[in-house]
Design an enzyme around this catalytic site. Structure first.
Site, PDB file in Angstrom:
ATOM      1  CG  LEU A  20     -18.756 -34.696 -43.469  1.00  0.00           C
ATOM      2  CD1 LEU A  20     -17.558 -33.982 -42.875  1.00  0.00           C
ATOM      3  CD2 LEU A  20     -18.349 -35.472 -44.712  1.00  0.00           C
ATOM      4  CG  ASP A  21     -19.551 -41.278 -42.000  1.00  0.00           C
ATOM      5  OD1 ASP A  21     -18.624 -40.612 -41.507  1.00  0.00           O
ATOM      6  OD2 ASP A  21     -19.380 -42.120 -42.902  1.00  0.00           O
TER       7      ASP A  21
END
Length: 432
Positions: free
Chosen positions: A295-296
């Site tokens: 996930l960023d």
């Protein structure tokens, strides 16, 4: 006594015993008979003995007659009595002289260092014989210290001695339960040395040896329980750490990287868990944790953390087609055309990605901005952000709430994690 057992008279009998004395060196009888009569009931012992007479053989004749009848007695019974030769006396063995004590010489070194002969044993020998014990010394057995109840409860089952199994049971275990040899790079990653890609680089650089032989092939099959594996001179433990699975509610500002240079990494949220690992699992090496997918930095929500490489590969691979649900908060109003554009898809990394479903969520009083529920299955990098951007909307926040059949618990706070159960792993599509 012999006569009283053979003859049992009903009337009083008289016994006449004739004895002929025959010397040991005479061949014929040359003496007059000696006769005497006695009652059977009064005879208790024989009066003659070889010590009184030099006799070796007695020739006897036995006759009896009844006092009540006038008939003649029957023919006498003749028999011989032989005496054993007397035992030799000690004086005869020594040539007839007096008994002499044997002399045992003792050669002893005196205080002056010279040897001398004496008739008595040395005093040191006498004291040593007096102090010596005749019984075999008992072996000293070490008493095992009692293990505290807390340590015994926390000890792993593998620390106890394994029961002896039959040959058929061992064969069944080896064929159905025991894990086969694995690739060297996979073993290094499972042991916590590095990621699988970094482990392959270590193998190519010639920093890994197996049983003393340099190995440069990551596909080499090894058994960590039997093979001796060294990386940079450090031995890999034969017992691999157990496989663990966690669901983490990722906060904003953390990246999904296990690099040591990264300060705010998702793995750093497990520092307290790793610090107490030795207390909860004594004697077991620590696992090397990593995230399943990414996930960023700005995205929050559900992410799976584990040390099982096969599990991570299964979930993150596009062929798994696991649906992933995101809640997107956007800036501005959302119209129908926006939803139509998102549902048509867009190009991401050269591939046309189409979402599984797009839904506008009802407004809430505490949340003034519009929210969209978007479900995708490919999970490419920034896929949801690209879909919203292509529709002309701006993403305010993005949160993942579901992977497969497992939904993020509502009571799990940001930065907190929970260990997944077997049923929850099955909801993620994993079959162990």
């Amino acid at each position: 006594l012999v006569f009283t057992r053979i003859i049992k008279p009903k009337a009083p009998h008289r016994i006449s015993l004739s004895i002929y004395l025959q010397p040991a060196k005479m061949a014929s009888v040359a003496s007059s008979p000696i006769s005497f009569a006695a009652s059977i009931l009064r005879i208790k012992a024989f009066p003659l003995s070889p010590r009184s007479f030099p006799v070796r053989t007695l020739r006897c004749a036995l006759s009896s007659s009844s006092t009540s009848s006038s008939t003649s007695s029957s023919d006498p019974i003749e028999f011989d009595i032989s005496f054993a030769p007397s035992k030799p006396t000690p004086s005869s063995t020594l040539g007839g002289g007096a008994f002499q004590q044997l002399f045992i010489p003792w050669i002893v070194r005196g205080e002056d260092g010279k040897l001398k002969v004496q008739s008595q044993p040395p005093a040191q020998l006498i004291h040593a014989l007096a102090d010596a014990t005749t019984q075999n010394p008992k072996k000293k057995t070490k008493k095992k210290k009692p293990q505290p109840a807390s340590a015994a409860a926390s000890a792993s089952p593998a620390s106890h001695s394994e029961p002896k199994l039959s040959k058929a049971a061992r064969r069944f275990y080896n064929e159905n339960i025991k894990e086969p040899p694995q690739r060297l790079s996979k073993v290094l990653a499972a042991a916590g040395v590095a990621s699988r890609r970094t482990s392959e680089e270590l193998i190519f650089d010639g920093k890994v040896t197996v049983n003393g032989v340099l190995c440069t092939t990551p596909q080499t099959r090894v058994d960590p329980a039997r093979d001796n594996i060294y990386v940079n001179g450090n031995r890999i433990p034969k017992k691999l750490p157990p496989k663990v699975y966690f669901a983490l509610n990722k906060p904003k500002g953390y990246i999904c990287s296990a690099g040591e240079k990264e300060i705010k990494s998702v793995i750093s949220l497990f520092d307290d868990y790793m610090a107490s690992w030795d207390k909860r699992n004594p004697g077991t090496p620590k696992p090397r944790l990593f995230t399943v997918g990414r996930l960023d930095v700005a995205t929050t929500g559900l992410i799976v953390v584990t040390n099982d490489g096969d599990f991570a590969q299964k979930l993150s691979h596009p062929s798994s087609s696991l649906p992933k649900e995101y809640i997107t908060t956007v800036v501005g109003d959302v119209h129908k055309r926006h939803l139509m554009t998102i549902s048509e898809g867009t190009m991401v990394e050269g591939v046309h990605c189409v979402p599984d479903s797009v839904e506008l969520m009802p407004k809430q009083h505490d949340i003034p901005r519009a929210r969209l529920r978007i479900v995708v299955h490919e999970g490419r990098n920034h896929e949801v952000r690209e879909l919203v951007k292509n529709a002309g909307l701006e993403v305010y926040s993005l949160k993942r709430v579901r992977i497969g059949g497992f939904r993020l618990p509502s009571d799990l706070g940001l930065g907190k994690h929970v260990e997944l159960k077997q049923s929850e792993l099955k909801a993620l599509g994993w079959k162990s």
